[in-house]
Design a protein around this motif. Structure first.
Motif, PDB file in Angstrom:
ATOM      1  N   LEU A 462       0.828  -1.209   0.000  1.00 19.57           N
ATOM      2  CA  LEU A 462       0.000   0.000   0.000  1.00 19.57           C
ATOM      3  C   LEU A 462       0.860   1.255   0.000  1.00 19.57           C
ATOM      4  O   LEU A 462       0.570   2.234  -0.702  1.00 19.57           O
ATOM      5  N   GLU A 463       1.945   1.216   0.767  1.00 17.72           N
ATOM      6  CA  GLU A 463       2.832   2.370   0.859  1.00 17.72           C
ATOM      7  C   GLU A 463       3.547   2.618  -0.487  1.00 17.72           C
ATOM      8  O   GLU A 463       3.637   3.757  -0.945  1.00 17.72           O
ATOM      9  N   ASP A 464       4.021   1.558  -1.116  1.00 15.33           N
ATOM     10  CA  ASP A 464       4.671   1.699  -2.430  1.00 15.33           C
ATOM     11  C   ASP A 464       3.706   2.311  -3.451  1.00 15.33           C
ATOM     12  O   ASP A 464       4.102   3.156  -4.256  1.00 15.33           O
ATOM     13  N   ASP A 465       2.472   1.847  -3.422  1.00 14.03           N
ATOM     14  CA  ASP A 465       1.479   2.382  -4.359  1.00 14.03           C
ATOM     15  C   ASP A 465       1.195   3.856  -4.070  1.00 14.03           C
ATOM     16  O   ASP A 465       1.035   4.659  -4.981  1.00 14.03           O
ATOM     17  N   ARG A 466       1.132   4.190  -2.779  1.00 18.96           N
ATOM     18  CA  ARG A 466       0.890   5.594  -2.412  1.00 18.96           C
ATOM     19  C   ARG A 466       2.012   6.481  -2.939  1.00 18.96           C
ATOM     20  O   ARG A 466       1.762   7.527  -3.522  1.00 18.96           O
ATOM     21  N   ILE A 467       3.252   6.048  -2.729  1.00 18.42           N
ATOM     22  CA  ILE A 467       4.403   6.838  -3.183  1.00 18.42           C
ATOM     23  C   ILE A 467       4.395   6.994  -4.700  1.00 18.42           C
ATOM     24  O   ILE A 467       4.726   8.044  -5.243  1.00 18.42           O
ATOM     25  N   ALA A 468       3.960   5.934  -5.397  1.00 19.60           N
ATOM     26  CA  ALA A 468       3.905   6.013  -6.854  1.00 19.60           C
ATOM     27  C   ALA A 468       2.691   6.805  -7.343  1.00 19.60           C
ATOM     28  O   ALA A 468       2.493   6.968  -8.543  1.00 19.60           O
ATOM     29  N   GLY A 469       1.883   7.281  -6.388  1.00 20.35           N
ATOM     30  CA  GLY A 469       0.744   8.126  -6.761  1.00 20.35           C
ATOM     31  C   GLY A 469      -0.401   7.358  -7.369  1.00 20.35           C
ATOM     32  O   GLY A 469      -1.213   7.910  -8.105  1.00 20.35           O
ATOM     33  N   LEU A 470      -0.480   6.059  -7.066  1.00 15.40           N
ATOM     34  CA  LEU A 470      -1.489   5.235  -7.737  1.00 15.40           C
ATOM     35  C   LEU A 470      -2.902   5.440  -7.204  1.00 15.40           C
ATOM     36  O   LEU A 470      -3.850   4.985  -7.802  1.00 15.40           O
ATOM     37  N   TYR A 471      -3.036   6.097  -6.069  1.00 13.73           N
ATOM     38  CA  TYR A 471      -4.404   6.316  -5.566  1.00 13.73           C
ATOM     39  C   TYR A 471      -4.858   7.758  -5.754  1.00 13.73           C
ATOM     40  O   TYR A 471      -5.825   8.197  -5.180  1.00 13.73           O
ATOM     41  N   SER A 472      -4.118   8.518  -6.558  1.00 14.73           N
ATOM     42  CA  SER A 472      -4.486   9.938  -6.685  1.00 14.73           C
ATOM     43  C   SER A 472      -5.724  10.071  -7.560  1.00 14.73           C
ATOM     44  O   SER A 472      -6.062   9.172  -8.303  1.00 14.73           O
TER      45      SER A 472
ATOM     46  N   MET B 429      12.422   4.148  -4.658  1.00 16.30           N
ATOM     47  CA  MET B 429      13.838   4.139  -4.298  1.00 16.30           C
ATOM     48  C   MET B 429      14.275   5.527  -3.817  1.00 16.30           C
ATOM     49  O   MET B 429      15.076   5.647  -2.890  1.00 16.30           O
ATOM     50  N   LEU B 430      13.741   6.561  -4.446  1.00 16.53           N
ATOM     51  CA  LEU B 430      14.037   7.919  -3.980  1.00 16.53           C
ATOM     52  C   LEU B 430      13.459   8.147  -2.578  1.00 16.53           C
ATOM     53  O   LEU B 430      14.140   8.686  -1.693  1.00 16.53           O
ATOM     54  N   ALA B 431      12.216   7.707  -2.382  1.00 14.07           N
ATOM     55  CA  ALA B 431      11.571   7.910  -1.074  1.00 14.07           C
ATOM     56  C   ALA B 431      12.306   7.166   0.032  1.00 14.07           C
ATOM     57  O   ALA B 431      12.399   7.643   1.172  1.00 14.07           O
TER      58      ALA B 431
END
Lengths: 472, 472
Positions: A462-472, B429-431
């Motif tokens: 979930l955190e990886d997806d959040r960072i990748a902006g997948l839930y925006s 990876m940046l995060a």
């Protein structure tokens, strides 16, 4: 808002009749127009979802209107999926590791009849049958109806109109065709259609196969399911492609071919269905469509609810539950005491649409799961693990299925995101050999660290997806 | 297939005229009907996508029809995004680390005119203007037109009909309204609309700002962009919400408010646009919609192509390129020598639809990227890293943007899946501090292990998704 306002509800199906009852309880003047005859007085036409799955979200709505106890006698608990293989072997796969969690088979006609009875008890609610809506003038808040008894058209004026007229909604069609505002709309059909069949009761009235389960004959490219009815029968549904594969609806045109198909793939079911051929050729084949749209409302004049706003495919057993939850959620919004309908409608759609979008997508996921994945080793291992988690740590874990079905206080979108992440975590851990079901899963000491690992992996996903902006 | 067959193409826009040219080259008898006047003889109406981005997929189609050299003089290379901040500071963010990779600003009118000229050179191609299609009878392969000069209706019969009549396609509407088969269809509007404006040339005919870039004023909730024209002007487009935020299309109703808005958010652009207010109130505000549908064809009778089949929002600069690529792909399918049109159409849709669905979704991704992400630190760091990869290891890495824009031999869907996985890998990876742009990225020895890490993480993401069944 002024309760003396006249509210028009188009459609007295499950959602419309529940909405009428609730708005009646809240004191509004409610008129319902329904295109079909009164289902309490005529036999419902065969072949179209005779029974449905009622689960916790639907039951929450029944509690809201005080009908929980009256609904219970209409319900047959189904504790799990009874999986039938090609040889007719069966295994019961429970829906949850918590034994108090099950879904219910309920008759559409009986439940709808109860809601109509209860709605009619309110003198501020009136219900009219055989009145078919042709179009809605959403600028002027009027609707054009045809009286199916006299074939005469008439216009009904109202202060506000709710369209609960199902997947083929007249209001939604008016939104689309009038082009008076930007109306986002989608209808998506699966390659498969469905046909309802039946397993009749035994001569002594008994159930011919196990009563308290949803039976599934999953065959990858197609499947058969069966849900029990109170009279000892089962309503059986065949899901099959229209035109792909060796056997499909377009080429199952003779008695011989239908029997050959069932004999090859659903042998044990065929033995229970001497009436198969009659059912098959008498009952319609119907499409499986998903409808999404936005906005649901036009100013404070009109609002789509239930299937009219979000028709979904039946594979999560959530169609009726989602429509009932619409009413629960709408009632919550009414409690906020907004000054006008436009604000109410806007707040309702803002809060609700993300969830009905989610259950629509989940229902399509489950089509693939039920057809095939239930038979795959990694899927079964995942379920074994999840059942163990739910059984041994009932307060610490809920599978995607449980989140959607038994956690009425978690919204569909949250259930989807968390449930999918859990599935991904477990399937990958199984593939990588990081967990195994060959361990003693009844030993809490063995199970606990596995659960912790799954939870950690789920959070990471979930955190990886959040960072990748997948839930925006 | 018999080349003496009569092919009717509805719409002589970019896709229709290219298709006519290619089918003409292949020897078919082609008739095109276009609802607008001949754009080579009248001035194109202001305010609707005067220029467009032409990139490698579109150029590949130009090569197919032998027009590469004739198109080049119509092109202005844009090497990157010129980002304008609130204070008017600018920074050029290249589109690729490989200097030979750039996109081109091209005039819609000139390119369309060239395609019509070339199509007309074939005596088996005839083009008729001012003929508006009202509906298509896809069972009988006839189309109803209105002659806009005489206001008379007429029916055109053909052996096969291609509808390249854009986002508002008459054939697509006939598919939807006739309900003769299950037609999956979606139209989705963004909350934002757009309006075209302009930066006129300086008095000496020079460009008032840097010529070889796509200028972006990204302001999170809205944005302004500008593309150069051959005459020294720029076509400027404002993307803004219809009704949300302090400034929106619905409330920018006075000269003062428009100037206040531009003065506050696009100060440096405003200085180049003394004509802003006239443009703003003369040019229309248009919606941003995505259209998907299926099936595209009805038997072997009719086929949707270009925007008629898959209208997308303009944020990836791929609308025209995708439509041109439709023709390339259709030409590939024709090369296979199938015996009938139905097989051709089915094979074409099967191969093509997954890719037009992908570019539709990518275009929406890029809306968010252009509005806001380009300004965010982690996004900029990602781009810095990717530029370094592409520069130092040109054969080993392509960013999502490069995969979509400069890799015409990788299909859109593959570009989307790989590109999104790469983005997710790098952003995470940046995060997590696993990579940093504070290192010396010009040192190949430093860069190489970072690239390897990114590739490994990307593969792991794709593999995890595959195991979770996310691409089924």
């Amino acid at each position: 808002m002024n309760k003396q306002q006249n509210i028009l509800i188009i459609g007295a199906g499950l959602c419309g009749s529940l909405l009428a009852l609730r708005l009646g309880q809240r004191g509004y003047n409610v008129t319902i127009m329904e295109m079909r005859p009164d289902l309490r007085k005529v036999t419902i036409s065969a072949g179209r979802s005779i029974n449905l799955a009622l689960s916790d979200r639907g039951i929450k709505a029944m509690k809201l209107v005080g009908l929980e106890e009256k609904v219970k006698p209409l319900c047959i608990p189904m504790n799990g999926r009874m999986l039938h293989d090609l040889e007719g072997n069966t295994v019961l796969a429970p829906y949850s590791g918590r034994t108090h969690e099950f879904i219910n088979s309920v008759s559409r006609g009986q439940l709808n009849g109860l809601l109509l009875d209860e709605a009619e008890k309110h003198e501020n609610v009136s219900i009219h049958f055989n009145k078919k809506c042709k179009s809605v003038d959403f600028e002027n808040t009027t609707a054009l109806f045809m009286d199916c008894d006299t074939n005469k058209e008439f216009v009904e004026d109202a202060d506000v109109i709710f369209a609960t007229d199902g997947a083929g909604s007249a209001l939604r069609q008016s939104y689309y065709l009038e082009k008076k505002f930007l109306f986002s709309f989608s209808q998506e059909y699966l390659s498969h259609g469905y046909k309802e069949l039946s397993i009749l009761p035994a001569e002594n009235g008994a159930y011919k196969t196990y009563k308290n389960a949803l039976h599934i004959w999953g065959r990858e490219a197609f499947m058969l399911i069966a849900l029990p009815n109170l009279d000892g029968s089962f309503t059986v549904t065949l899901f099959l492609s229209y035109d792909e594969g060796e056997y499909n609806f377009n080429n199952l045109t003779t008695k011989e071919r239908v029997l050959e198909f069932f004999g090859k793939y659903f042998k044990d079911a065929l033995e229970l269905m001497p009436n198969l051929v009659e059912d098959f050729f008498e009952n319609p084949t119907s499409p499986l469509g998903t409808v999404k749209c936005s906005p649901w409302h036009y100013k404070g004049n009109t609002l789509l609810m239930g299937d009219a706003a979000h028709a979904i495919v039946p594979f999560y057993g959530q169609g009726m539950n989602a429509s009932f939850e619409d009413v629960t959620e709408f009632d919550n919004i009414l409690d906020k005491g907004y000054a006008d309908w436009e604000t109410v409608f806007k707040a309702y759609e803002k809060s609700r649409k993300k969830d009905t979008d989610a259950i629509a997508d989940l229902a399509i996921d489950n089509f693939h799961e039920m057809k095939g994945h239930v038979n795959h080793a990694n899927f079964r291992e995942k379920r074994t693990l999840e059942m163990a988690f739910e059984k041994e740590f009932p307060n610490d874990y809920s599978s995607k299925y449980s989140l959607v079905t038994f956690n009425e206080d978690i919204n569909y979108r949250e259930a989807m995101l968390k449930g999918r992440a859990q599935d991904k975590a477990i399937l990958n851990m199984l593939a990588d050999g990081e967990v195994s079901t060959s361990l003693d899963l009844k030993d809490k000491e063995v199970l606990k660290p596995i659960l912790e690992k799954v939870k950690k992996a789920t959070e990471a996903i979930l955190e990886d997806d959040r960072i990748a902006g997948l839930y925006s």
